[in-house]
Write an enzyme that holds these catalytic residues in place. Structure first.
Site, PDB file in Angstrom:
ATOM      1  CG  HIS A 377      -2.016   0.688  13.672  1.00  0.00           C
ATOM      2  ND1 HIS A 377      -0.853   0.701  14.139  1.00  0.00           N
ATOM      3  CD2 HIS A 377      -2.363   0.518  12.384  1.00  0.00           C
ATOM      4  CE1 HIS A 377      -0.095   1.062  12.832  1.00  0.00           C
ATOM      5  NE2 HIS A 377      -0.800   0.975  11.859  1.00  0.00           N
ATOM      6  CD  GLU A 390       1.305  -3.092   9.630  1.00  0.00           C
ATOM      7  OE1 GLU A 390       1.159  -3.852  10.622  1.00  0.00           O
ATOM      8  OE2 GLU A 390       0.459  -3.083   8.793  1.00  0.00           O
ATOM      9  NE  ARG A 393       5.071  -1.578  13.533  1.00  0.00           N
ATOM     10  CZ  ARG A 393       4.072  -2.471  13.169  1.00  0.00           C
ATOM     11  NH1 ARG A 393       3.979  -3.811  13.567  1.00  0.00           N
ATOM     12  NH2 ARG A 393       2.773  -1.852  12.920  1.00  0.00           N
ATOM     13  NE  ARG A 414      -2.061  -2.892  10.608  1.00  0.00           N
ATOM     14  CZ  ARG A 414      -2.384  -1.930   9.724  1.00  0.00           C
ATOM     15  NH1 ARG A 414      -3.669  -2.113   9.765  1.00  0.00           N
ATOM     16  NH2 ARG A 414      -2.053  -1.552   8.688  1.00  0.00           N
ATOM     17  CG  HIS A 516      -6.091   1.083  12.240  1.00  0.00           C
ATOM     18  ND1 HIS A 516      -5.790   2.459  12.092  1.00  0.00           N
ATOM     19  CD2 HIS A 516      -5.417   0.494  11.310  1.00  0.00           C
ATOM     20  CE1 HIS A 516      -5.261   2.712  11.048  1.00  0.00           C
ATOM     21  NE2 HIS A 516      -4.880   1.405  10.479  1.00  0.00           N
ATOM     22  CG  HIS A 517      -9.994  -1.744   9.349  1.00  0.00           C
ATOM     23  ND1 HIS A 517      -9.663  -0.968   8.235  1.00  0.00           N
ATOM     24  CD2 HIS A 517     -10.857  -2.699   8.987  1.00  0.00           C
ATOM     25  CE1 HIS A 517     -10.525  -1.467   7.325  1.00  0.00           C
ATOM     26  NE2 HIS A 517     -11.055  -2.536   7.689  1.00  0.00           N
ATOM     27  NE  ARG A 556      -7.337  -2.333   7.401  1.00  0.00           N
ATOM     28  CZ  ARG A 556      -6.445  -1.797   7.258  1.00  0.00           C
ATOM     29  NH1 ARG A 556      -5.453  -1.828   6.223  1.00  0.00           N
ATOM     30  NH2 ARG A 556      -6.194  -0.819   8.053  1.00  0.00           N
TER      31      ARG A 556
END
Ligand code: ADP
Length: 582
Positions: A377, A390, A393, A414, A516-517, A556
């Site tokens: 991220h 996010e 932004r 991302r 992050h993921h 994602r």
């Protein structure tokens, strides 16, 4: 060593220090007396009122209003209760809420000292819980009380199953608690109300494109087709995601976010998690905390239960098991084993997100997909690893490098924004917002309260505070405001620039990329059955949420994690309950 254990050692040191100034073995007398102390927590003050009678703590009232709901506030409830129960301060700090835990221990120690007591004066009760083994019987066991697990548990219960939830941490929420943005859904009444034209096909196309087309298209279709119904279901359990916004990778406004009483958008995870939890409590669905599942029980090729390790060694017989243990972003060895380039990266994940469910299922033959697809991220607060949403932004924030210049279209996915950021000097950047954005967002106000921001009344003043060339930064900002007025970004072709950044004061948050993921995970079908390495269903075993792979492909999109937990959590709950009823 686990974070909690490190904290325990540290806290013991505080207690020893406190004993130096507490009067030796002084009893508080037979009358109850209350002592108060305040310490600084994660985002606000932590105040305790400790009532003692003789050498016994009879009550601790703790107030932690500024702390994060579902994280620090949970520590605020549980740690004092545990101290009163055990009559000992030798209680583990709560994983994920160590700063609040530390503040609580320090405040309770100080309040006791006020009454002339130290930790050693208390007579610890040996009620660490009954030990030994216990066998339990349920229709459906859900492993993990994050968003997917709690959604699945609610649905399985409502479909008539007797449900147990196992949770490794001392609180619910996992990474879901940290989700800042919202939930993507297409063709919703909320979109229609604002005249937003979206379609299920466009949602599918955006998700596939964002995932570099390696996503499992059947799962993406299920996600999109059930998304609007997911928003409606959330409404039925008391959760309203009414504000529709634009997020990276989405062609139209599609992310549905909760708002507070003043109409400001708030973080989705800390909004949803307490609602999921209270829905389980209302239904009397038991959650066994600090009870990690360790092993799936298999009989004749079917999953028929799970072993777990909590106050007791549990053997839980179940007709169906749902794995909802989240990903493996907090297990840096596992991350690096799939992506060596991520060695040393910060992680935005809760400490318990270590891939347990993936390992348990793999050991009985489950297949995994896309394990090397790990998302970083781009806006992780550089000092604390706190996640900066996010949505900022999408709502108008820009990124500038230490040279005072923009370097990317901030609304790209991302992976692209992260790569551009890593390429900047120092591999960090500054996220810039203005007062007009702050006025609309309780989330940004929260960041200000946490001390993430540096501010200035003018662009030059902010640049100076950031050690940045003042003229270059001011030129970047003035250009940006002109681009917004003209709805044309000649530098990076950003679109949807509804708000400029012209309202003083101006704020900057130092951000960097962090793990992050984890997009990869257990291979499931559209009914959330876990598949084995031959592509066949493992009977009795279901999975939903970040523990699964295929939905997000190689990347994602923001807003798709909450869509994932709601849509697939619901399916898993319904399917497991139906299977259990057979
Ligand atoms: P998701 O978004 O898929 O729901 P989360 O990260 O929100 O995932 O939640 C996963 C939950 O699973 C966390 O609360 C985590 O503590 C819990 N968990 C992880 N491993 C285990 C385990 N072995 N046993 C029980 N719970 C677990």
């Amino acid at each position: 060593m686990e974070e909690g254990k490190i904290m325990k050692k540290f806290l013991k040191a505080i207690l020893v220090a406190s004993m130096v100034f507490a009067t030796a073995a002084c009893s508080g007398g037979d009358k109850a007396a209350t002592y108060t102390a305040t310490e600084k927590g994660f985002a606000g003050d932590v105040t305790v009122e400790v009532t003692v009678k003789g050498n016994e703590i009879t009550e601790i009232k703790a107030t932690c209003d500024g702390e994060t709901p579902g994280i620090g506030q949970t520590a605020c409830e549980k740690i004092p209760a545990k101290i009163v129960e055990t009559q000992s301060l030798d209680v583990d700090a709560m994983t994920g809420a160590t700063i609040t835990s530390e503040a609580l221990f320090a405040a309770i120690t100080a309040a006791l000292a006020e009454g002339g007591l130290s930790a050693d004066d208390l007579t610890a009760k040996d009620n660490a819980g009954e030990t030994g083994a216990e066998t339990l019987d349920y229709d459906v066991v859900v492993i993990g009380a994050g968003g997917a697990g709690m959604t699945a548990a609610i649905e399985a219960h409502d479909a008539g199953a007797k449900v147990l939830v196992l949770e490794k941490a001392a609180m619910t929420g996992g990474n879901t608690s940290r989700a800042r943005g919202g939930m993507n859904a297409a063709e919703t009444p909320e979109q229609a109300k604002e005249g937003i034209e979206d379609s299920i096909q466009l949602f599918i196309d955006d998700t596939m494109k964002g995932g570099k087309n390696i996503n499992d298209e059947a799962l993406v279709k299920t996600l999109a087709e059930n998304s609007a119904e997911g928003i409606e279901w959330l409404h039925t359990i008391g959760a309203d995601l009414t504000s529709v916004g634009l997020f990276g990778g989405a062609s139209v406004k599609r992310i549905h976010r909760p708002v507070n009483a003043e109409g400001k958008t708030i973080s989705v995870g800390s909004y949803l998690v307490p609602i999921f939890q209270s829905n389980l409590e209302e239904r009397n669905v038991e959650i066994l905390y600090e009870t990690p599942a360790t092993e799936l029980i298999v009989d004749g090729g079917k999953v028929v239960g799970v072993k777990a390790n909590g106050e007791k060694e549990y053997t839980i017989n179940a007709k169906a098991v749902i794995i909802a243990t989240g990903g493996f972003g907090a297990n840096s060895d596992m991350v690096v084993s799939y992506q060596p380039s991520l060695e040393g990266f910060m992680s935005t994940n809760a400490a318990t997100i270590t891939g347990d469910g993936i390992k348990m299922a793999e050991s009985i033959g489950a297949a995994t997909v896309d394990m090397e697809q790990i998302q970083i991220h781009p806006t992780v607060e550089a000092n604390t690893a706190g996640l900066i949403t996010e949505g900022l932004r999408g709502d108008g924030a820009i990124l500038v490098n230490q040279g005072g210049k923009r370097f990317v279209n901030e609304l790209l996915t991302r992976d692209v924004v992260s790569a551009a950021e890593i390429a900047q000097e120092g591999s960090y950047s500054w996220l810039i917002v203005d007062q007009a954005m702050v006025d609309k967002s309780a989330v940004i106000q929260g960041y200000i309260n946490k001390g993430y921001t540096t501010s200035g009344q003018t662009y030059e003043e902010l640049a100076k505070a950031l050690n940045m060339d003042e003229a270059t930064f001011a030129e970047t900002m003035n250009n940006w405001n002109t681009y917004c007025a003209n709805k044309n970004d000649p530098d990076f072709q950003r679109e949807g620039m509804e708000n400029d950044l012209s309202t003083a004061p101006f704020y900057a948050i130092k951000v960097t990329a962090g793990v992050h993921h984890t997009m990869g995970g257990l291979k499931i079908d559209t009914e959330t059955h876990v598949l084995n390495t031959n592509g066949a269903v493992i009977e009795g075993l279901y999975a939903a949420g970040e523990v699964t792979g295929g939905v997000h492909g190689a990347n994602r999109l923001g807003g798709n994690a909450v869509a994932d937990i709601v849509v697939f959590g619901r399916i898993a709950g319904q399917e497991a309950a139906a299977y259990a009823a057979k």
